[in-house]
Design an enzyme around this catalytic site. Structure first.
Site, mmCIF file in Angstrom:
data_model
loop_
_atom_site.group_PDB
_atom_site.id
_atom_site.type_symbol
_atom_site.label_atom_id
_atom_site.label_comp_id
_atom_site.label_asym_id
_atom_site.label_seq_id
_atom_site.Cartn_x
_atom_site.Cartn_y
_atom_site.Cartn_z
ATOM 1 N N HIS A 265 0.839 -1.204 0.000
ATOM 2 C CA HIS A 265 0.000 0.000 0.000
ATOM 3 C C HIS A 265 0.879 1.261 0.000
ATOM 4 O O HIS A 265 0.732 2.141 -0.859
ATOM 5 C CB HIS A 265 -0.904 -0.024 1.248
ATOM 6 C CG HIS A 265 -1.825 1.146 1.373
ATOM 7 N ND1 HIS A 265 -3.127 1.123 0.953
ATOM 8 C CD2 HIS A 265 -1.625 2.390 1.864
ATOM 9 C CE1 HIS A 265 -3.698 2.299 1.186
ATOM 10 N NE2 HIS A 265 -2.794 3.098 1.746
ATOM 11 N N GLU A 266 1.801 1.334 0.953
ATOM 12 C CA GLU A 266 2.655 2.531 1.054
ATOM 13 C C GLU A 266 3.544 2.660 -0.185
ATOM 14 O O GLU A 266 3.875 3.757 -0.613
ATOM 15 C CB GLU A 266 3.508 2.494 2.333
ATOM 16 C CG GLU A 266 2.713 2.391 3.646
ATOM 17 C CD GLU A 266 1.628 3.452 3.814
ATOM 18 O OE1 GLU A 266 1.733 4.518 3.178
ATOM 19 O OE2 GLU A 266 0.661 3.189 4.568
ATOM 20 N N HIS A 269 1.740 4.663 -2.771
ATOM 21 C CA HIS A 269 1.890 6.101 -2.501
ATOM 22 C C HIS A 269 3.269 6.594 -2.953
ATOM 23 O O HIS A 269 3.414 7.644 -3.569
ATOM 24 C CB HIS A 269 1.775 6.374 -0.994
ATOM 25 C CG HIS A 269 0.379 6.370 -0.454
ATOM 26 N ND1 HIS A 269 -0.616 7.161 -0.959
ATOM 27 C CD2 HIS A 269 -0.191 5.683 0.585
ATOM 28 C CE1 HIS A 269 -1.742 6.978 -0.260
ATOM 29 N NE2 HIS A 269 -1.509 6.069 0.679
ATOM 30 N N GLU A 295 -4.606 8.046 -2.729
ATOM 31 C CA GLU A 295 -5.128 6.773 -2.230
ATOM 32 C C GLU A 295 -5.446 5.833 -3.399
ATOM 33 O O GLU A 295 -5.376 4.614 -3.260
ATOM 34 C CB GLU A 295 -6.376 7.047 -1.376
ATOM 35 C CG GLU A 295 -6.736 5.939 -0.420
ATOM 36 C CD GLU A 295 -5.731 5.726 0.716
ATOM 37 O OE1 GLU A 295 -4.842 6.582 0.934
ATOM 38 O OE2 GLU A 295 -5.826 4.674 1.372
#
Lengths: 502, 502
Positions: A265-266, A269, A295
């Site tokens: 997830h990170e 980003h 997001e």
């Protein structure tokens, strides 16, 4: 002409200075969260205050006012400068409209409110936090009055995080989404074909989880010469500058999913920020354009790559190398079904990808009512619990697993929550278009080289930084406005298959 | 009166702002050295430049000039404010005397010179670096002219690092020291009683070295709630604020001494800064008072504690627990003699505690001649090699193990080197007085609780930060001025015993 060039150059130098202070602050925040010694933090807060005040001063100064006036009426500026001026003016107007003493009171209240929230959560007692939350809401209501609004007071708050987003759009897409997700969640609850999940909770050492996460990050194209991975209680990504985008994760030795999916997830980003055009350095436009688009990138990586069975065709054998024997008897299919288990739960950050949007909708509905004035803080816990029952079919047993779980309201980030679900819808819509243009999407995951996928995202989204607005990006990339249908069909197809629904 | 209080308060607020920028810079420098991603550093340099320019501007502004004028002629200021004003004036005068464009040229040259030095060292070729060093010397000579000097041009450079230190004092103490160390080194070379050292070079894993170092740091009273230990190529200590004083070390798996004695050394620096009076926060006086006094604390810990046999009575068994079997057959006495082996060598940072001061004296003599004008840069390598032969009895085989080994001249830190040897003499002198007041010194080391020693240093030295000058501290603590005799007798006694000299 010479005069104009001089003003433009001077303005851009001026903005560079603001960017430099922001970068210093970003280093300090990263340091505070990753291991700054406790006894130094009180003094460090003074430093943060000093630098933040400097940034505020620079962006509301008479000099900034003159730059905005002069350059707004100037022809022949570069396209980038024009966008910078527009952002500077928004910031200037927003900040100038709040009386200085009220803003200062608000900042002080903010930190008290966060402390009260922390205490309340620890003691599972909403009443400790309630008076502060009341004041946060009342200041924010007042600020909305100063700023003004179109159609709905909440629109002004939404616009801070997601430019041009409105209650009208959200009511429509969230309505469509809820109408289809709620019955899907109910059908899953009745399914007789539930995944086996016990292997998810077997011991997986921190060192091995870290090594596996590093391996995956490398494969996904996270640039370690422009970043690093550290450990924190609350994982995050931070773009200190576009050549220094750091991520963090946390390790639970009895559930590897937090670290693995958190890192992915990170990474989403971070890959966004690492690939913003170099030319935007020092312009304040070298960051993601909105919370929602940001997001969309993290959820694209986490869900559309990380929770895809084809990704695990390649990665599951790798995972087994890093793990001990717990997956020896678990087939790929069972593993895939296990990591995609879905069931209603209380805590947003632990929710699965199907029920997650419902958690967001609860918060959206409550925020909207708070700012249209039809709901008061004292009635919030009750309203919260009722919404959870209505949307997820469960009622929190106490405030810690209910209204006290998120920091967002404590620090005044009203209008932020919708971005999480918006990002998810953006991601699904982007994925749909991408698959038309890259029909071999699944094959890239199978091979473990997602370069074409990343390049596609670089080209359509990443490079622009904040020079395009979120809905502009969505329109240019997918050829249409926000459409909930793509997320709906993704969820319906995937979960019908996993739970063998008719 | 009200007016005066207002000016004093305003001045102290103004200084707080400078301190805040310095603190932000310190975090950024620590981060750069401990693992900031490579691709972000160019942009980070811009941020550093911006913040450093801000500090320069604040300390040379008209506003600062007015504060200095107003408060210098004001009665009834607090003692701390008086010292702050004195420091502000020194800084103001020093910076105001250099024409701004020359200072800027110097800063640019500085970074080019450092790069040239790095390349020269890598290629073992002084000629790459020579033209830059020539310019660094010529700028520095010009600056000394602007600043003015008393008795000797070099005094002005010394004063930057060691206030009130002079060539006259250094010539005396370094002369006394050399006169006794050189023959001692020669007698050791002829001794038939040389220590066994092969066990020093046996494999000792990085993890175990780190665990042992952490154990020792804890015992020495390094406060981990106000600091942390990291790994870097070039170890350092940095006081970001007095509640955040970080140290770094490096690990060589084939020689544990670097990590262990390096950690103890940096611990000495850190304990100094961790124990500065809290009241000095934000005054710019909350740092060590001079490079020499700082080094006295690190060398006190490294040599007078860490290389003391009584320290190892307690710690040697601990070390054995962390090591594998390499020390099983090595007695405490042999271990102690091994870690204290002394012999002439080329590289200053690897020198033992006996020959170390000779390395410093070589550099001192050369710097003095450079700034009295009797030596030119082109003749430096030759002069360097001759001095090594004269003082240490060895001649470097090339410039990499000779004149190219230190960064100090490349970045213009002329006048810095003597602090290392001064610190050593201060430490020996302080140790002498301390032992009179704490006759159980050795017993504290044997027990492994040095609280009384640390408290004594806190009381006499640490708490004052920069409010007292180095020679004031020395006089107040030991009752006399700088006296080389204490270091001489320490070295003569210790090494006569180790090498069984008659």
């Amino acid at each position: 002409m010479a005069e104009q060039i001089n003003v433009e150059t001077a303005y851009r130098e001026y903005v560079k200075k603001i960017a430099a202070y922001n970068e210093a602050l970003a280093v300090i925040f990263w340091d505070l969260r990753t291991g700054a010694p406790a006894k130094g933090t009180a003094q460090r807060s003074e430093v943060i205050g000093m630098l933040a005040a400097e940034v505020f001063q620079l962006s509301t100064s008479e000099e900034m006012g003159r730059f905005i006036t002069l350059l707004t009426s100037t022809d022949g500026l570069s396209a980038t400068t024009k966008i910078m001026i527009e952002k500077s003016r928004e910031e200037y107007d927003r900040n100038k409209k709040i009386p200085a003493h009220e803003y200062k009171e608000f900042v002080i209240l903010q930190s008290k409110s966060e402390s009260a929230w922390m205490e309340a959560r620890e003691k599972n007692d909403f009443s400790i936090y309630e008076p502060y939350l009341e004041q946060m809401v009342s200041y924010t209501r007042k600020f909305v009055d100063y700023w003004g609004y179109t159609d709905h007071p909440y629109n002004t708050l939404l616009d801070k995080y997601e430019p041009d987003m409105t209650v009208e759009i959200l009511d429509r897409v969230f309505g469509e989404l809820r109408e289809r997700i709620v019955p899907l969640v109910q059908r899953i609850a009745q399914s007789n074909h539930k995944p086996e999940t016990s292997f998810l909770y077997t011991h997986f050492s921190k060192e091995d989880q870290e090594a596996f996460s590093l391996n995956i990050l490398q494969q996904l194209g996270y640039d370690f010469e422009a970043g690093r991975l550290d450990e924190t209680v609350h994982p995050f990504a931070t773009g200190i500058n576009r050549g220094d985008v750091r991520i963090t994760t946390r390790y639970d030795e009895n559930d590897f999913r937090g670290a693995v999916f958190g890192s992915i997830h990170e990474c989403g980003h971070a890959i966004y920020e690492q690939n913003i055009s170099k030319e935007l350095t020092g312009t304040l436009l070298d960051t993601g354009t909105s919370m929602g688009i940001h997001e969309s990138q993290s959820l694209f990586f986490e869900n559309f790559i990380g929770r895809n069975i084809h990704f695990w065709e390649k990665q599951y054998p790798v995972l087994k190398e890093y793990a001990s024997e717990q997956f020896a008897d678990v087939s790929l299919e069972d593993f895939y079904r296990g990591i995609n288990e879905s069931k209603p739960s209380f805590i947003r950050v632990d929710a699965d990808e199907l029920t997650y949007p419902l958690h967001i909708m609860v918060r959206y509905e409550l925020e909207k009512e708070l700012f249209s004035g039809t709901l008061e803080v004292k009635d919030l816990p009750d309203a919260w619990n009722k919404k959870y029952q209505e949307y997820l079919g469960i009622t929190p047993r106490n405030d810690a697993e209910g209204i006290l779980q998120d920091i967002h309201w404590a620090d005044g980030s009203f209008g932020y929550f919708p971005s999480y679900a918006l990002g998810y819808m953006y991601a699904a819509q982007i994925k749909h278009t991408m698959t038309e243009e890259l029909p071999n999407f699944d094959a890239y995951l199978q091979k473990g080289d997602i370069t074409p996928i990343r390049t596609w995202l670089n080209t359509h989204i990443h490079q622009y930084g904040s020079t395009k607005k979120p809905l502009e990006i969505l329109q240019a990339t997918t050829g249409e406005g926000l459409n909930a249908a793509y997320l709906i069909s993704y969820l319906e197809e995937k979960y019908s298959q996993i739970y063998q629904l008719d």
